[in-house]
Scaffold this motif. Structure first.
Motif, PDB file in Angstrom:
ATOM      1  N   PRO A   1      -8.427  35.363  39.786  1.00 38.23           N
ATOM      2  CA  PRO A   1      -9.106  36.661  39.795  1.00 38.23           C
ATOM      3  C   PRO A   1      -8.112  37.818  39.819  1.00 38.23           C
ATOM      4  CG  PRO A   1      -9.254  35.620  41.959  1.00 38.23           C
ATOM      5  CD  PRO A   1      -8.559  34.633  41.059  1.00 38.23           C
ATOM      6  N   GLY A   2      -8.461  38.926  39.153  1.00 39.88           N
ATOM      7  CA  GLY A   2      -7.560  40.083  39.140  1.00 39.88           C
ATOM      8  C   GLY A   2      -8.315  41.390  39.101  1.00 39.88           C
ATOM      9  N   ILE A   3      -7.696  42.422  39.691  1.00 34.78           N
ATOM     10  CA  ILE A   3      -8.247  43.783  39.609  1.00 34.78           C
ATOM     11  C   ILE A   3      -7.281  44.623  38.784  1.00 34.78           C
ATOM     12  CG2 ILE A   3      -9.474  43.692  41.813  1.00 34.78           C
ATOM     13  CD1 ILE A   3      -7.029  45.224  43.015  1.00 34.78           C
ATOM     14  N   THR A   4      -7.765  45.717  38.228  1.00 29.28           N
ATOM     15  CA  THR A   4      -6.867  46.594  37.459  1.00 29.28           C
ATOM     16  C   THR A   4      -6.975  48.008  38.021  1.00 29.28           C
ATOM     17  OG1 THR A   4      -7.136  45.195  35.540  1.00 29.28           O
ATOM     18  CG2 THR A   4      -6.272  47.413  35.157  1.00 29.28           C
ATOM     19  N   VAL A   5      -5.845  48.543  38.448  1.00 29.10           N
ATOM     20  CA  VAL A   5      -5.809  49.834  39.145  1.00 29.10           C
ATOM     21  C   VAL A   5      -5.092  50.859  38.274  1.00 29.10           C
ATOM     22  CG1 VAL A   5      -4.997  51.022  41.227  1.00 29.10           C
ATOM     23  CG2 VAL A   5      -5.729  48.621  41.362  1.00 29.10           C
ATOM     24  N   LYS A   6      -5.758  51.997  38.063  1.00 24.45           N
ATOM     25  CA  LYS A   6      -5.118  53.073  37.289  1.00 24.45           C
ATOM     26  C   LYS A   6      -4.735  54.191  38.248  1.00 24.45           C
ATOM     27  CE  LYS A   6      -5.859  56.210  33.473  1.00 24.45           C
ATOM     28  NZ  LYS A   6      -6.687  56.621  32.361  1.00 24.45           N
TER      29      LYS A   6
END
Ligand code: FAD
Ligand code: FES
Length: 335
Positions: free
Chosen positions: A64-69
């Motif tokens: 699982p992964g999140i993407t942060v801007k």
């Protein structure tokens, strides 16, 4: 995963100059479109909490992964992008949120603006991998260099030409998309289920376009990105004295039916957590909809609501973290 948990980071991937994917060395169930709430350390106040959508798909078998801007002058997004490395640990709340398709076989019309691509990509990847419908993605960005997942989307479209169509929109070239332009773009797909995530003006324009095409509320799904004011990691459930009066609430959660006395000054989520039930939540301040349930019968009042609109309320959707009982008996359902 029903309790807060500390996750180890397996890998950090640079997506664009200001967005990074944090991949966790962990295995937990989640639905496409859901988010994690992260506890970010702060020397000012101990910690702050922020929500980040999972960009991975639970149907693809990967981590699982999140993407942060990065948000300009934002605390948590810059802290994550500057400090998180492979081997770092982060405390998170269980995955939550209701921005998820009922059926992955449905035809999907997806709208993403900027970092709003994160939950949309999870839905798209899941539908391609485990569903059978057509998928149309409209993806708006400031300019070419800010398009997160450009290569991944190119590869998915090339591998699934019959099922996936991607329309890119660059504000540097085309200006901001108008309601009229969005309406014409969506017109051929007005029978699809729509999912929208992006900056507030973008979501407003998409919603107006979809309404003008007659898409009913149950086929228009929105995810709003906002920072949490409260810190759910540090809040404890407060149950008030039942002598002040109690209602009765009936609910089904995770397949088990419960009937509980509900003190009139206790918020429903506090009651459920105090009883040891794994009710979903994130912000605990009426701002994220992670705790949403459906009111089947009876009446409740919401202390604060920054996230449900009139259509949601008309459909009986309510927020557990902000609900007090009004009628003596209340029946609710978590779907
Ligand atoms: C359901 C949901 C899903 C989301 N998914 C994503 C996603 O997938 N990707 C994504 O990029 N964003 C996502 N967001 C948005 C994300 O949660 C944040 O709102 C965003 O990253 C901006 O947070 P920030 O702290 O960087 O900026 P801000 O919220 O603007 O932070 C600035 C605030 O931090 C305070 N501050 C400054 N320094 C400190 C300090 N040292 N200690 C404590 N406080 C300080 C300031 O007072 C100011 O109030 C999502 C939001 C929601 C609700
Ligand atoms: S937990 Fe966020 S609205 Fe209730």
């Amino acid at each position: 995963m029903t309790e807060p948990r500390v996750l180890r980071v397996a890998e950090v991937v640079d997506e664009t100059a200001d967005a990074r994917t944090i991949v966790f060395d962990a295995d937990f169930p989640y639905a496409p479109g859901q988010f994690l709430t992260l506890r970010i350390p702060s020397d000012q106040c101990g910690s702050v909490a922020r929500c980040y959508s999972l960009s991975s798909s639970p149907h693809q078998g990967g981590l699982p992964g999140i993407t942060v801007k990065r948000t300009v002058d934002g605390y948590a997004s810059n802290w994550v992008c500057d400090n998180v490395r492979a081997g770092s640990t982060i405390e998170v709340l269980p995955p939550s949120g209701i921005f998820t398709p009922k059926s992955l076989d449905a035809d999907l019309l997806l709208f993403a603006g900027g970092s709003g691509i994160t939950p949309i990509l999870s839905i798209l990847r899941s539908a391609l991998c485990a569903g059978s419908g057509r998928i149309v993605l409209f993806y708006a960005n400031r300019d070419e260099s800010s398009v997160i997942f450009a290569a991944a989307l190119r590869a998915l479209a090339a591998a699934n030409p019959e099922r996936l169509t991607v329309f890119h929109w660059l504000e540097s070239v085309q200006g901001l998309p108008t309601v009229a332009q969005l309406t014409e773009l969506a017109r051929p797909f007005a029978t699809f289920d729509a999912f929208t995530c992006g900056p507030a003006p973008f979501m407003k324009a998409v919603t107006e376009a979809l309404k003008s095409l007659g898409l009913p509320r149950e086929r228009r799904h929105l995810e709003r990105f906002a920072s949490l004011g409260a810190n759910p990691f540090e809040l404890v459930a407060k149950v008030t004295d039942p002598d002040a009066g109690s209602a009765v609430v009936e609910l089904e959660l995770d397949g088990t039916r419960h009937t509980l006395d509900w003190p009139v000054e206790t918020k429903l989520l506090d009651l459920l957590l105090d009883k040891g039930l794994a009710a979903p939540y994130s912000c605990r301040e009426g701002a994220c909809s992670a705790c949403a349930y459906r009111l089947v019968s009876g009446e409740v009042k919401l202390l604060n609501n920054e996230v449900l609109d009139k259509d949601d309320l008309d459909e009986g959707i309510r927020l557990a973290c902000q609900s007090l009982p009004v009628s003596e008996k209340v029946e609710i359902s978590y779907e």
